[in-house]
Design a protein around this motif. Structure first.
Motif, PDB file in Angstrom:
ATOM      1  N   THR A   1       0.856  -1.179   0.000  1.00 49.11           N
ATOM      2  CA  THR A   1       0.000   0.000   0.000  1.00 49.11           C
ATOM      3  C   THR A   1       0.896   1.234   0.000  1.00 49.11           C
ATOM      4  OG1 THR A   1      -0.171   0.324   2.399  1.00 49.11           O
ATOM      5  CG2 THR A   1      -1.635  -1.323   1.406  1.00 49.11           C
ATOM      6  N   HIS A   2       0.259   2.391   0.028  1.00 45.85           N
ATOM      7  CA  HIS A   2       1.017   3.637  -0.006  1.00 45.85           C
ATOM      8  C   HIS A   2       1.932   3.770   1.210  1.00 45.85           C
ATOM      9  CE1 HIS A   2       1.687   7.317  -2.097  1.00 45.85           C
ATOM     10  NE2 HIS A   2       1.292   8.096  -1.116  1.00 45.85           N
TER      11      HIS A   2
ATOM     12  N   GLY B   1      -0.886 -17.791   6.363  1.00 43.12           N
ATOM     13  CA  GLY B   1      -1.813 -18.687   7.049  1.00 43.12           C
ATOM     14  C   GLY B   1      -3.022 -17.933   7.549  1.00 43.12           C
ATOM     15  N   ASP B   2      -3.321 -18.078   8.840  1.00 47.66           N
ATOM     16  CA  ASP B   2      -4.491 -17.406   9.403  1.00 47.66           C
ATOM     17  C   ASP B   2      -4.134 -16.081  10.067  1.00 47.66           C
ATOM     18  OD1 ASP B   2      -3.136 -18.292  11.613  1.00 47.66           O
ATOM     19  OD2 ASP B   2      -4.834 -19.335  12.530  1.00 47.66           O
ATOM     20  N   ARG B   3      -2.944 -15.574   9.777  1.00 46.66           N
ATOM     21  CA  ARG B   3      -2.498 -14.308  10.354  1.00 46.66           C
ATOM     22  C   ARG B   3      -2.105 -13.320   9.263  1.00 46.66           C
ATOM     23  NH1 ARG B   3      -4.732 -16.118  14.031  1.00 46.66           N
ATOM     24  NH2 ARG B   3      -3.999 -16.498  16.163  1.00 46.66           N
ATOM     25  N   VAL B   4      -2.158 -12.047   9.625  1.00 46.05           N
ATOM     26  CA  VAL B   4      -1.702 -10.962   8.754  1.00 46.05           C
ATOM     27  C   VAL B   4      -0.707 -10.135   9.548  1.00 46.05           C
ATOM     28  CG1 VAL B   4      -2.363  -8.874   7.500  1.00 46.05           C
ATOM     29  CG2 VAL B   4      -3.872 -10.875   7.470  1.00 46.05           C
ATOM     30  N   TYR B   5       0.408  -9.803   8.919  1.00 45.01           N
ATOM     31  CA  TYR B   5       1.434  -8.969   9.544  1.00 45.01           C
ATOM     32  C   TYR B   5       1.591  -7.710   8.698  1.00 45.01           C
ATOM     33  CZ  TYR B   5       2.617 -13.169  12.189  1.00 45.01           C
ATOM     34  OH  TYR B   5       2.561 -14.270  13.011  1.00 45.01           O
ATOM     35  N   LYS B   6       1.534  -6.570   9.361  1.00 50.15           N
ATOM     36  CA  LYS B   6       1.635  -5.299   8.639  1.00 50.15           C
ATOM     37  C   LYS B   6       2.911  -4.574   9.057  1.00 50.15           C
ATOM     38  CE  LYS B   6      -2.041  -2.740   7.976  1.00 50.15           C
ATOM     39  NZ  LYS B   6      -3.145  -1.752   8.192  1.00 50.15           N
TER      40      LYS B   6
ATOM     41  N   ILE C   1      -5.140  11.476  -7.535  1.00 52.48           N
ATOM     42  CA  ILE C   1      -4.210  12.035  -8.519  1.00 52.48           C
ATOM     43  C   ILE C   1      -2.831  12.269  -7.908  1.00 52.48           C
ATOM     44  CG2 ILE C   1      -4.530  14.530  -8.236  1.00 52.48           C
ATOM     45  CD1 ILE C   1      -4.774  12.577 -11.551  1.00 52.48           C
ATOM     46  N   ALA C   2      -2.782  12.436  -6.584  1.00 51.43           N
ATOM     47  CA  ALA C   2      -1.498  12.672  -5.915  1.00 51.43           C
ATOM     48  C   ALA C   2      -0.566  11.474  -6.025  1.00 51.43           C
ATOM     49  CB  ALA C   2      -1.730  13.020  -4.446  1.00 51.43           C
ATOM     50  N   HIS C   3      -1.101  10.290  -6.317  1.00 52.88           N
ATOM     51  CA  HIS C   3      -0.243   9.118  -6.500  1.00 52.88           C
ATOM     52  C   HIS C   3       0.745   9.331  -7.648  1.00 52.88           C
ATOM     53  CE1 HIS C   3      -3.203   7.051  -3.949  1.00 52.88           C
ATOM     54  NE2 HIS C   3      -2.285   6.138  -3.761  1.00 52.88           N
ATOM     55  N   LEU C   4       0.363  10.155  -8.611  1.00 56.76           N
ATOM     56  CA  LEU C   4       1.241  10.386  -9.756  1.00 56.76           C
ATOM     57  C   LEU C   4       2.459  11.225  -9.388  1.00 56.76           C
ATOM     58  CD1 LEU C   4      -1.339  11.043 -12.619  1.00 56.76           C
ATOM     59  CD2 LEU C   4      -0.216   8.904 -11.973  1.00 56.76           C
ATOM     60  N   LEU C   5       2.452  11.811  -8.205  1.00 61.59           N
ATOM     61  CA  LEU C   5       3.594  12.602  -7.755  1.00 61.59           C
ATOM     62  C   LEU C   5       4.661  11.733  -7.102  1.00 61.59           C
ATOM     63  CD1 LEU C   5       1.688  15.658  -6.234  1.00 61.59           C
ATOM     64  CD2 LEU C   5       2.721  15.458  -8.511  1.00 61.59           C
ATOM     65  N   ASP C   6       4.342  10.464  -6.851  1.00 54.68           N
ATOM     66  CA  ASP C   6       5.347   9.550  -6.311  1.00 54.68           C
ATOM     67  C   ASP C   6       6.458   9.350  -7.336  1.00 54.68           C
ATOM     68  OD1 ASP C   6       3.770   9.301  -4.111  1.00 54.68           O
ATOM     69  OD2 ASP C   6       2.993   7.310  -4.605  1.00 54.68           O
TER      70      ASP C   6
ATOM     71  N   ASN D   1       7.950   6.667  -8.251  1.00 53.76           N
ATOM     72  CA  ASN D   1       7.629   5.498  -9.076  1.00 53.76           C
ATOM     73  C   ASN D   1       6.210   5.038  -8.755  1.00 53.76           C
ATOM     74  OD1 ASN D   1      10.339   4.946 -10.364  1.00 53.76           O
ATOM     75  ND2 ASN D   1      10.911   4.830  -8.198  1.00 53.76           N
ATOM     76  N   PRO D   2       5.211   5.742  -9.277  1.00 59.72           N
ATOM     77  CA  PRO D   2       3.827   5.397  -8.925  1.00 59.72           C
ATOM     78  C   PRO D   2       3.427   4.020  -9.425  1.00 59.72           C
ATOM     79  CG  PRO D   2       3.872   6.972 -10.732  1.00 59.72           C
ATOM     80  CD  PRO D   2       5.274   6.848 -10.233  1.00 59.72           C
ATOM     81  N   ARG D   3       2.718   3.284  -8.558  1.00 54.98           N
ATOM     82  CA  ARG D   3       2.185   1.989  -8.967  1.00 54.98           C
ATOM     83  C   ARG D   3       0.893   2.215  -9.753  1.00 54.98           C
ATOM     84  NH1 ARG D   3       0.277  -0.478  -4.671  1.00 54.98           N
ATOM     85  NH2 ARG D   3       0.476   1.331  -3.321  1.00 54.98           N
TER      86      ARG D   3
END
Length: 362
Positions: A45-46, A54-59, A316-321, A323-325
């Protein structure tokens, strides 16, 4: 006498030696986890990397700094992780499972291992991805009873959420300045967005904030504002039992200080964008009395049009990154939001026009 033993890794591993890339590669490997899952699904993500094991998520939060947040240091990322875990337990108490360190020793990286703490991870229970409100809207399987349960959950949440004190005059000035700020961002010539459309929406919003400033002040004086979710989108809502809502805005309490009617207007907007206007309308009707939603005032439309403009701006601000995804996605999405904002602005303009005609002459 207490002897302070030197940790076995002291002088043998540099906590700065582990880059974000190293951490992502490690956490993408099933061998990093106990028990070992069959595979690890990764999402970027940004602001974070998410690892479904498995049954867990790590952020894992990225070491980024923007105008509205700062995750650039280890301490800041730890604080953000702990805030995310704590705040999201309000609407997802059985999903958020705590915060654990990512450590580095001479043996390498480890989750909750021996060594220097080089980062922090939010741990969550993994939920069925096809059980979100967004999936239901896109798939056409959403039922009225599910929407009613969601509305009840939100009503209870807002009724018990801490009230936020704001200064009325400063708040009104913020609203009056917002259209100009959105215009500056959206009318950057590099984006090629429709100038006339953006200007017209902003003009109507400015008119409302000036002509209905007393209404905005009254919402504050009536203590309508709460510490809300802050990012109430269908992709964050799980239609399970109980209804579960994740990913609130943890990094800035000011962005969570909202009129619940504003937050419901945002959800209403997102439901319409996904083809489920009826769902947004049903939620609005369910909560209208509790949130003092007077359709004739135009406040709901004002909030909704502002949210649409803000989403267009964020898209639209994503385009200012650097290397925008998926760069092709953001102009298209911004135009969708502008189209919705323009319709709302037209309706709001008619409400303001009627009020002007009905005003008694001196």
């Amino acid at each position: 006498m207490v002897l302070l033993q030197t940790p076995p890794w002291a002088g043998q591993a540099d906590p700065e030696a582990s880059t974000l890339g190293d951490k992502v590669r490690f956490l993408s490997d099933p061998a990093a986890y106990v028990p070992v899952p069959e595979q690890v699904v990764t999402r970027e993500t940004h602001m974070s990397w998410v690892f479904m094991a498995g049954d867990r998520v790590y952020k894992l939060k990225k070491p980024v700094r923007f105008a509205y947040l700062d995750f650039s240091t280890l301490d800041r990322r730890e604080a953000a992780c702990r805030a995310e875990d704590l705040l999201n337990r309000r609407l997802a108490p059985d999903v958020y499972l705590g915060v654990v360190p990512l450590t580095l020793s001479t043996a390498g990286l480890a989750i909750s291992g021996d060594g220097f703490v080089v980062d922090w991870l939010v741990v969550m229970r993994r939920l069925e991805e096809n059980a979100t409100l967004e999936a239901a809207l896109r798939g056409g399987w959403l039922r009225p009873t599910q929407i009613d349960r969601l509305a009840t959950t939100l009503g209870t949440f807002y009724a018990h959420a801490p009230r936020v004190r704001l200064e009325p005059e400063s708040y009104v000035v913020t609203w009056q300045k917002a259209p100009a700020a959105n215009c500056r961002a959206l009318l950057d010539a590099r984006f090629g967005l429709p100038f006339g459309c953006v200007e017209r929406i902003a003009q109507v919003q400015r008119r409302f904030s000036m002509q209905r400033s007393a209404l905005l002040r009254e919402r504050i004086r009536a203590r309508r504002f709460v510490d809300s979710h802050g990012d109430l989108r269908p992709e964050h809502i799980w239609l399970r039992e109980p209804v579960t809502i994740i990913d609130c805005l943890e990094f800035d309490p000011k962005l969570r200080a909202n009129d619940p009617l504003d937050e419901i207007a945002f959800l209403h907007l997102e439901c319409e964008r996904l083809g489920g206007l009826w769902a947004g309308e049903r939620i609005r009707r369910h909560l209208a009395r509790a949130l003092e939603d007077d359709a004739a005032s135009g406040l709901f439309l004002f909030y909704r049009s502002h949210r649409a403009m803000l989403r267009a701006r964020l898209s639209i601000a994503h385009l200012l990154d650097p290397n925008p995804r998926t760069p092709e996605k953001w102009p298209r999405l911004a135009r969708v939001y502008l189209k919705l904002a323009a319709v709302d602005a037209g309706r709001l303009e008619r409400i303001l026009g009627r009020a002007r005609k009905e005003r008694p002459r001196a």
